[in-house]
Scaffold this motif. Structure first.
Motif, PDB file in Angstrom:
ATOM      1  N   ASP A 312      32.590 -10.488   5.742  1.00  0.00           N
ATOM      2  CA  ASP A 312      32.256 -11.484   5.101  1.00  0.00           C
ATOM      3  C   ASP A 312      30.092 -11.451   5.258  1.00  0.00           C
ATOM      4  N   ASP A 313      29.704 -10.560   5.080  1.00  0.00           N
ATOM      5  CA  ASP A 313      28.783 -10.321   4.959  1.00  0.00           C
ATOM      6  C   ASP A 313      27.437 -10.040   4.333  1.00  0.00           C
ATOM      7  N   ASP A 314      26.190 -10.417   4.156  1.00  0.00           N
ATOM      8  CA  ASP A 314      25.548  -9.663   3.016  1.00  0.00           C
ATOM      9  C   ASP A 314      24.475  -9.499   3.587  1.00  0.00           C
ATOM     10  N   TYR A 315      24.095  -9.146   2.683  1.00  0.00           N
ATOM     11  CA  TYR A 315      22.527  -7.434   3.132  1.00  0.00           C
ATOM     12  C   TYR A 315      21.901  -7.934   2.184  1.00  0.00           C
ATOM     13  N   ASP A 316      20.271  -7.278   2.422  1.00  0.00           N
ATOM     14  CA  ASP A 316      19.601  -8.333   1.217  1.00  0.00           C
ATOM     15  C   ASP A 316      18.805  -7.211   1.881  1.00  0.00           C
ATOM     16  N   ASN A 317      17.406  -6.775   0.289  1.00  0.00           N
ATOM     17  CA  ASN A 317      16.247  -6.017   0.498  1.00  0.00           C
ATOM     18  C   ASN A 317      15.818  -6.298  -0.618  1.00  0.00           C
ATOM     19  N   LEU A 318      13.955  -6.666   0.067  1.00  0.00           N
ATOM     20  CA  LEU A 318      12.819  -6.885  -1.063  1.00  0.00           C
ATOM     21  C   LEU A 318      11.786  -5.135  -0.939  1.00  0.00           C
ATOM     22  N   PHE A 319      12.049  -4.494  -1.627  1.00  0.00           N
ATOM     23  CA  PHE A 319      10.229  -3.772  -1.601  1.00  0.00           C
ATOM     24  C   PHE A 319       9.856  -3.945  -2.998  1.00  0.00           C
ATOM     25  N   VAL A 320       8.492  -3.104  -1.877  1.00  0.00           N
ATOM     26  CA  VAL A 320       7.462  -3.255  -2.282  1.00  0.00           C
ATOM     27  C   VAL A 320       6.377  -2.398  -2.945  1.00  0.00           C
ATOM     28  N   TRP A 321       6.962  -1.422  -3.697  1.00  0.00           N
ATOM     29  CA  TRP A 321       5.778  -0.065  -3.521  1.00  0.00           C
ATOM     30  C   TRP A 321       3.883  -0.517  -4.613  1.00  0.00           C
ATOM     31  N   ALA A 322       2.800  -0.265  -3.687  1.00  0.00           N
ATOM     32  CA  ALA A 322       1.899  -0.216  -5.021  1.00  0.00           C
ATOM     33  C   ALA A 322       0.750   1.128  -4.719  1.00  0.00           C
ATOM     34  N   GLN A 323       0.352   1.639  -5.575  1.00  0.00           N
ATOM     35  CA  GLN A 323      -0.679   2.557  -5.572  1.00  0.00           C
ATOM     36  C   GLN A 323      -1.333   2.656  -5.920  1.00  0.00           C
ATOM     37  N   TYR A 324      -2.662   3.298  -6.018  1.00  0.00           N
ATOM     38  CA  TYR A 324      -3.565   3.764  -7.104  1.00  0.00           C
ATOM     39  C   TYR A 324      -4.268   5.249  -6.999  1.00  0.00           C
ATOM     40  N   LYS A 325      -3.716   6.223  -7.573  1.00  0.00           N
ATOM     41  CA  LYS A 325      -4.911   7.578  -7.649  1.00  0.00           C
ATOM     42  C   LYS A 325      -5.609   7.530  -7.790  1.00  0.00           C
ATOM     43  N   PHE A 326      -6.855   7.686  -6.995  1.00  0.00           N
ATOM     44  CA  PHE A 326      -8.255   8.433  -7.201  1.00  0.00           C
ATOM     45  C   PHE A 326      -8.503   9.940  -7.594  1.00  0.00           C
ATOM     46  N   ASN A 327      -8.546  10.266  -8.691  1.00  0.00           N
ATOM     47  CA  ASN A 327      -8.862  11.445  -9.363  1.00  0.00           C
ATOM     48  C   ASN A 327      -9.958  12.305  -9.025  1.00  0.00           C
ATOM     49  N   VAL A 328      -9.936  13.394  -7.603  1.00  0.00           N
ATOM     50  CA  VAL A 328     -11.578  13.473  -7.143  1.00  0.00           C
ATOM     51  C   VAL A 328     -12.243  14.800  -7.679  1.00  0.00           C
ATOM     52  N   TYR A 329     -11.420  15.706  -8.151  1.00  0.00           N
ATOM     53  CA  TYR A 329     -11.653  17.399  -8.677  1.00  0.00           C
ATOM     54  C   TYR A 329     -10.811  17.503  -9.955  1.00  0.00           C
ATOM     55  N   GLU A 330     -10.854  18.203 -10.678  1.00  0.00           N
ATOM     56  CA  GLU A 330      -9.452  18.296 -11.961  1.00  0.00           C
ATOM     57  C   GLU A 330      -9.881  19.504 -12.670  1.00  0.00           C
ATOM     58  N   SER A 331      -9.393  21.171 -12.464  1.00  0.00           N
ATOM     59  CA  SER A 331      -9.844  21.555 -13.135  1.00  0.00           C
ATOM     60  C   SER A 331      -8.771  22.894 -13.916  1.00  0.00           C
ATOM     61  N   ALA A 332      -8.721  24.054 -14.349  1.00  0.00           N
ATOM     62  CA  ALA A 332      -7.596  24.340 -15.370  1.00  0.00           C
ATOM     63  C   ALA A 332      -6.339  24.961 -14.012  1.00  0.00           C
ATOM     64  N   ALA A 333      -7.323  25.118 -13.350  1.00  0.00           N
ATOM     65  CA  ALA A 333      -6.714  25.983 -11.553  1.00  0.00           C
ATOM     66  C   ALA A 333      -6.016  24.897 -11.286  1.00  0.00           C
ATOM     67  N   GLY A 334      -6.177  23.680 -10.765  1.00  0.00           N
ATOM     68  CA  GLY A 334      -5.829  22.974  -9.997  1.00  0.00           C
ATOM     69  C   GLY A 334      -6.226  21.289 -10.098  1.00  0.00           C
ATOM     70  N   SER A 335      -6.432  20.516  -8.832  1.00  0.00           N
ATOM     71  CA  SER A 335      -6.786  18.976  -8.764  1.00  0.00           C
ATOM     72  C   SER A 335      -6.930  19.087  -7.470  1.00  0.00           C
ATOM     73  N   PHE A 336      -7.872  17.584  -7.218  1.00  0.00           N
ATOM     74  CA  PHE A 336      -7.550  17.055  -5.759  1.00  0.00           C
ATOM     75  C   PHE A 336      -8.324  15.605  -5.743  1.00  0.00           C
ATOM     76  N   SER A 337      -6.673  14.662  -5.061  1.00  0.00           N
ATOM     77  CA  SER A 337      -6.616  13.457  -5.319  1.00  0.00           C
ATOM     78  C   SER A 337      -6.626  12.977  -4.567  1.00  0.00           C
ATOM     79  N   LEU A 338      -6.784  11.547  -3.921  1.00  0.00           N
ATOM     80  CA  LEU A 338      -6.746  10.555  -3.105  1.00  0.00           C
ATOM     81  C   LEU A 338      -5.804   9.118  -3.518  1.00  0.00           C
ATOM     82  N   THR A 339      -4.810   9.116  -2.882  1.00  0.00           N
ATOM     83  CA  THR A 339      -3.898   8.284  -3.280  1.00  0.00           C
ATOM     84  C   THR A 339      -3.684   7.051  -1.966  1.00  0.00           C
ATOM     85  N   PRO A 340      -4.072   5.693  -2.015  1.00  0.00           N
ATOM     86  CA  PRO A 340      -4.022   5.019  -1.189  1.00  0.00           C
ATOM     87  C   PRO A 340      -2.608   4.295  -1.794  1.00  0.00           C
TER      88      PRO A 340
END
Length: 374
Positions: A312-340
């Motif tokens: 008679d075992d119970d397992y509990d999981n609480l999970f939180v994910w949060a992110q923000y994507k900073f678009n540093v550079y973008e062109s037709a050839a590709g992109s560069f981003s930073l995501t904390p």
């Protein structure tokens, strides 16, 4: 290194093939990740593990897509696909150890045909499991090794990480009414060959399941009921040779500039395992997700009750994910981003019979990911 250069050379040759050849499009991304990880484990309210770690990792993903004409296509994804001692992968990430051997492997490879009202495809298919946790609940309903300080369970994009967000299968989908229906015959494992004693001899000893879904709109709300039905015995980390079934619903609700997602899923298994255990467990997963602009966050809550062999075992999981994507550079050839990114997992194990110790585990990950797409 030689393997990586050989694959890159192969792609280059294909890209400059004759005009009579299929049109091949190449793309990909390269990422560097700095992660701080802080873990705590308590057994019967007494702290037993308190670990802090800082690590560096990198990932390369190469994508190829060929249009054969008349709707026929073939796609592939190459990335690092190594596994640990539990047979689990790391979503292509290579942690810097000073002696790691990063290689490129065929992670996804599938072909098929897209038509106006239907499609089919076969091979190692992408799952998009980060946005659809039904496979997480099916494969990881019970936390494994929760008292060890390095548990594995239903949290932190389990299938996308441990199973490389892919599965071998045959998919067919098409327009049905005002929405789209999809059915995928999934091959989870191929562990047994030939005839064996017990249920399901010969070819039916492999792990087959059927994933069914239907996506439609009710006004501005997108709804997607779905189910995973076990056709033969499947293997999990905790119990092997069982037949779990999972069903539920994903919803997406627009709210001005924001998008709200909700999921409610339920899984259950009542079967005899390969080891002779009378497996009996059930669990649910609830998700609330929000996305506005470059900000993304979601919260998962899962509870699973395991009554296998009279436990008679119970397992509990609480999970939180949060992110923000900073678009540093973008062109037709590709992109560069930073995501904390912040990722927090709290897992609990409670033995209602009092035969084992109760365990509480928490893990906080703070990350900065730099990504170049090309």
């Amino acid at each position: 290194m030689k393997k990586m250069l050989s694959l890159a050379a192969m792609f280059a040759v294909l890209a400059y093939a004759s005009p009579a050849s299929a049109e091949l499009k190449l793309s990909g991304d390269a990422s560097m990740r700095l992660r701080g990880q802080f873990e705590d484990t308590e057994v019967n309210d007494n702290a037993t593990t308190n670990t802090d770690d800082l690590n560096f990792a990198y990932r390369l993903r190469l994508k190829a897509a060929a249009d054969l004409g008349n709707g026929y296509f073939v796609k592939a994804l190459l990335t690092t696909d190594t596994t640990n001692n539990l047979g689990l992968s790391a979503d292509g990430w290579n942690t810097v150890t000073g002696g790691e051997d990063a290689e490129l492997d065929i992670s996804q490879l599938y072909f098929g045909r897209m038509q106006e009202n239907c499609h089919w495809m076969v091979g190692r298919l992408p799952l998009n499991s980060v946005n659809n946790p039904i496979f997480d609940l099916t494969l990881y309903p019970i936390v494994y090794g929760i008292g060890s300080g390095s548990p594995v369970g239903l949290a932190d994009t389990a299938v996308a990480t441990y199973n490389m967000d892919r599965v071998y299968g045959l998919n067919y989908g098409g327009k049905l009414g005002s929405g789209e229906a999809n059915a995928t015959l999934v091959v989870f494992d191929n562990n047994m060959r030939g005839d064996h004693a017990g249920e399901g001899n010969g070819i039916f000893n492999d792990g087959y399941a059927l994933h069914l879904s239907y996506k439609d709109k009710l006004g501005e709300v997108t709804v997607e009921p779905q189910a995973i039905i076990s056709l033969t015995n499947l293997d999990g980390l905790v119990y092997q040779g069982i037949t779990p079934n999972t069903f539920g619903l994903n919803m997406t609700v627009p709210a001005g500039d924001a998008k709200i997602g909700m999921s409610a899923l339920y899984t259950a298994c009542d079967d005899t395992s390969d080891a002779g255990e009378e497996v009996d467990y059930s669990g649910y997963l609830l998700r609330l997700k929000g996305e506005v602009g470059n900000f993304l966050a979601w919260v998962d809550y899962n509870q699973t009750s395991d009554k296998t062999d009279g436990k008679d075992d119970d397992y509990d999981n609480l999970f939180v994910w949060a992110q923000y994507k900073f678009n540093v550079y973008e062109s037709a050839a590709g992109s560069f981003s930073l995501t904390p990114t912040v990722r927090y997992w709290a897992a609990g194990y409670e033995d209602n019979d009092g035969n084992s110790a109760d365990v509480d585990y928490s893990r906080l990950r703070t990350e900065l990911v730099a990504t170049v797409t090309f």
